[in-house]
Design a protein around this motif. Structure first.
Motif, PDB file in Angstrom:
ATOM      1  N   LEU A   5       4.661   6.129  -4.673  1.00 29.88           N
ATOM      2  CA  LEU A   5       5.310   6.034  -5.974  1.00 29.88           C
ATOM      3  C   LEU A   5       4.995   7.201  -6.890  1.00 29.88           C
ATOM      4  N   PHE A   6       3.759   7.667  -6.878  1.00 30.52           N
ATOM      5  CA  PHE A   6       3.309   8.607  -7.891  1.00 30.52           C
ATOM      6  C   PHE A   6       3.440  10.075  -7.491  1.00 30.52           C
TER       7      PHE A   6
ATOM      8  N   ILE B 100      14.760  14.160 -17.883  1.00 30.60           N
ATOM      9  CA  ILE B 100      14.259  14.341 -16.516  1.00 30.60           C
ATOM     10  C   ILE B 100      12.807  13.901 -16.433  1.00 30.60           C
ATOM     11  N   ALA B 101      11.994  14.360 -17.409  1.00 32.93           N
ATOM     12  CA  ALA B 101      10.565  14.046 -17.395  1.00 32.93           C
ATOM     13  C   ALA B 101      10.300  12.570 -17.661  1.00 32.93           C
ATOM     14  N   SER B 102      11.017  12.006 -18.630  1.00 33.47           N
ATOM     15  CA  SER B 102      10.750  10.619 -19.020  1.00 33.47           C
ATOM     16  C   SER B 102      11.189   9.615 -17.957  1.00 33.47           C
ATOM     17  N   GLY B 103      12.232   9.962 -17.197  1.00 36.55           N
ATOM     18  CA  GLY B 103      12.742   9.023 -16.205  1.00 36.55           C
ATOM     19  C   GLY B 103      12.310   9.303 -14.790  1.00 36.55           C
ATOM     20  N   HIS B 104      11.457  10.331 -14.595  1.00 39.20           N
ATOM     21  CA  HIS B 104      11.087  10.746 -13.235  1.00 39.20           C
ATOM     22  C   HIS B 104      10.374   9.627 -12.469  1.00 39.20           C
ATOM     23  N   LEU B 105       9.408   8.969 -13.118  1.00 41.90           N
ATOM     24  CA  LEU B 105       8.639   7.930 -12.432  1.00 41.90           C
ATOM     25  C   LEU B 105       9.521   6.743 -12.055  1.00 41.90           C
ATOM     26  N   SER B 106      10.438   6.375 -12.948  1.00 40.45           N
ATOM     27  CA  SER B 106      11.307   5.235 -12.644  1.00 40.45           C
ATOM     28  C   SER B 106      12.254   5.560 -11.496  1.00 40.45           C
TER      29      SER B 106
ATOM     30  N   VAL C 231       0.114  11.731  -2.992  1.00 39.81           N
ATOM     31  CA  VAL C 231       0.253  11.627  -1.539  1.00 39.81           C
ATOM     32  C   VAL C 231      -0.696  12.598  -0.849  1.00 39.81           C
ATOM     33  N   ARG C 232      -0.794  13.828  -1.389  1.00 41.14           N
ATOM     34  CA  ARG C 232      -1.657  14.852  -0.793  1.00 41.14           C
ATOM     35  C   ARG C 232      -3.134  14.449  -0.910  1.00 41.14           C
TER      36      ARG C 232
ATOM     37  N   PHE D 197       0.837  -1.204   0.000  1.00 37.64           N
ATOM     38  CA  PHE D 197       0.000   0.000   0.000  1.00 37.64           C
ATOM     39  C   PHE D 197       0.872   1.254   0.000  1.00 37.64           C
ATOM     40  N   ILE D 198       1.865   1.278   0.877  1.00 33.75           N
ATOM     41  CA  ILE D 198       2.727   2.453   1.016  1.00 33.75           C
ATOM     42  C   ILE D 198       3.506   2.698  -0.263  1.00 33.75           C
TER      43      ILE D 198
END
Length: 392
Positions: A146-147, A330-336, A152-153, A140-141
């Motif tokens: 992750l996103f 920066i944008a493409s790899g941010h989630l990873s 989170v907010r 869950f955490i």
């Protein structure tokens, strides 16, 4: 600006203000708070002062969170390392690294305790192996953190509503049904008797110190707020959020204290790990309210750990991305990058929780309080005096 446009702006601002207040609320409202154990340890065990001192602890909490968010907004520092390097100035080579240690203590104590508390509650409810229960909490955490900050907010806002509703459902009926026991407890405490859990005398100074110590270790979590300030467009949003922080936390704590006073002299409390459960068992609706208490503890545990892990993930990701120059990369790899660091710190808290070293965790809270005093409380006070409040 037309009236229609003004209303639109206000509508857009309110969710952010509420989101900021609720992140601070869910950071403080962990499993220890939900179970009632923290309430007894730091407040009720010190006698009738428990009704007054939440004003101090929650007032300080809201004030310092307000100061930190105002500074982060003005200086555009949206993770705790950037904030520390800016606030500490010439002392940052020492102080910023000390705060890194403080944050790691927080991850190793508060987050691990959240895993352990949530996992133990799930184990009690469903009889699953402890490691599997903490793994469920970890999953869950991980997916919430992750996103990024906006998720989170939003999650904090949702969890806060559920937690507040749950608190009202559990406490209000029991306060009404056990009002006689509550007034009797206050009368006995006024005459010098202490709770069955207490070894205190009821003197004011120890009660004051306990409330301040509670504030100190909660202050360490101010750094989870900086990432959320990036979405702020007007300093008035922070001012409103600070009021919301105080009201949410104070009212929740005061309601919990009043309810838990009903069982201060109940013999079963001496051996109970979840005082809230004792309250329900001695009151009304145990069959319905027991699962609600369990849910509150799980939600509180998850919300606290999510906010803290998200804070250190943001700090690490920002440190890497500041060294990059290609905006597309920066944008493409941010989630990873978010995924890697979220996995690392979620696993760290999960691994610590497997030891079940609650004695170490309890000691860790004391160390966390002292670390926050050195790295946050004193620097904030010195900075406010030296700048006369002109840098926020």
């Amino acid at each position: 600006m037309s009236k229609e446009k003004s209303l639109l702006v206000d509508k857009n601002k309110m969710p952010l203000v509420m989101g900021l207040a609720f992140v601070a609320f869910t950071t403080q409202f962990g499993g220890g708070f939900a179970s009632g154990a923290q309430i007894y340890q730091y407040f009720i065990n010190y006698g009738v002062w428990c009704l007054l001192l939440p004003l101090l602890s929650q007032g300080l909490y809201a004030l310092f969170f307000w100061y930190g968010m105002r500074y982060a907004y003005k200086h555009k520092v949206y993770d705790y390392r950037s904030f520390s390097d800016s606030l500490y100035g010439k002392t940052r080579p020492v102080m910023s690294n000390l705060y890194e240690i403080c944050y790691l203590i927080m991850i190793g104590t508060a987050s691990a305790a959240a895993f352990a508390t949530g996992g133990s509650t799930i184990q009690t409810l469903f009889g699953l192996p402890y490691w599997l229960c903490t793994l469920i909490v970890a999953a869950f955490i991980f997916f919430i953190a992750l996103f990024g900050t906006s998720v989170v907010r939003r999650c904090a806002s949702t969890l806060s509503v559920l937690i507040i509703v749950g608190l009202v459902l559990v406490l209000v009926p029991n306060i009404i049904s056990q009002w006689g026991a509550i007034t009797e407890t206050l009368s006995r405490m006024s005459s010098g008797e202490m709770s069955v859990l207490s070894s205190e005398t009821g003197a004011f100074m120890p009660a004051l110190w306990s409330a301040v110590l509670y504030f100190f270790f909660q202050l360490a979590s101010v750094s989870v707020m900086y990432q959320h300030v990036e979405a702020v467009t007007d300093v008035k949003q922070i001012n409103r959020a600070a009021v919301g922080i105080f009201l949410c936390n104070f009212l929740a704590m005061e309601l919990s204290i009043i309810g838990l006073l009903a069982i201060a002299f109940v013999a079963e409390l001496a051996t109970a790990s979840v005082p809230m459960l004792v309250l329900v068992q001695n009151g009304v609706g145990a069959g319905i309210l027991t699962p609600i208490i369990s849910l509150l503890i799980i939600l509180g545990s998850i919300s606290t750990a999510v906010n803290m892990i998200s804070g250190i993930v943001t700090r690490c990701v920002n440190a890497i991305e500041r060294r990059m120059t290609d905006e597309k990369k920066i944008a493409s790899g941010h989630l990873s990058r978010n995924a890697v660091f979220t996995l690392i710190f979620t696993f760290l808290a999960f691994a610590i929780a497997q030891f079940g070293l609650m004695t170490v965790v309890k000691k860790g809270y004391a160390y966390l309080g002292y670390a926050a005093f050195i790295t946050l409380f004193v620097p904030f006070i010195v900075h406010a005096i030296a700048t006369k409040g002109k840098e926020i």
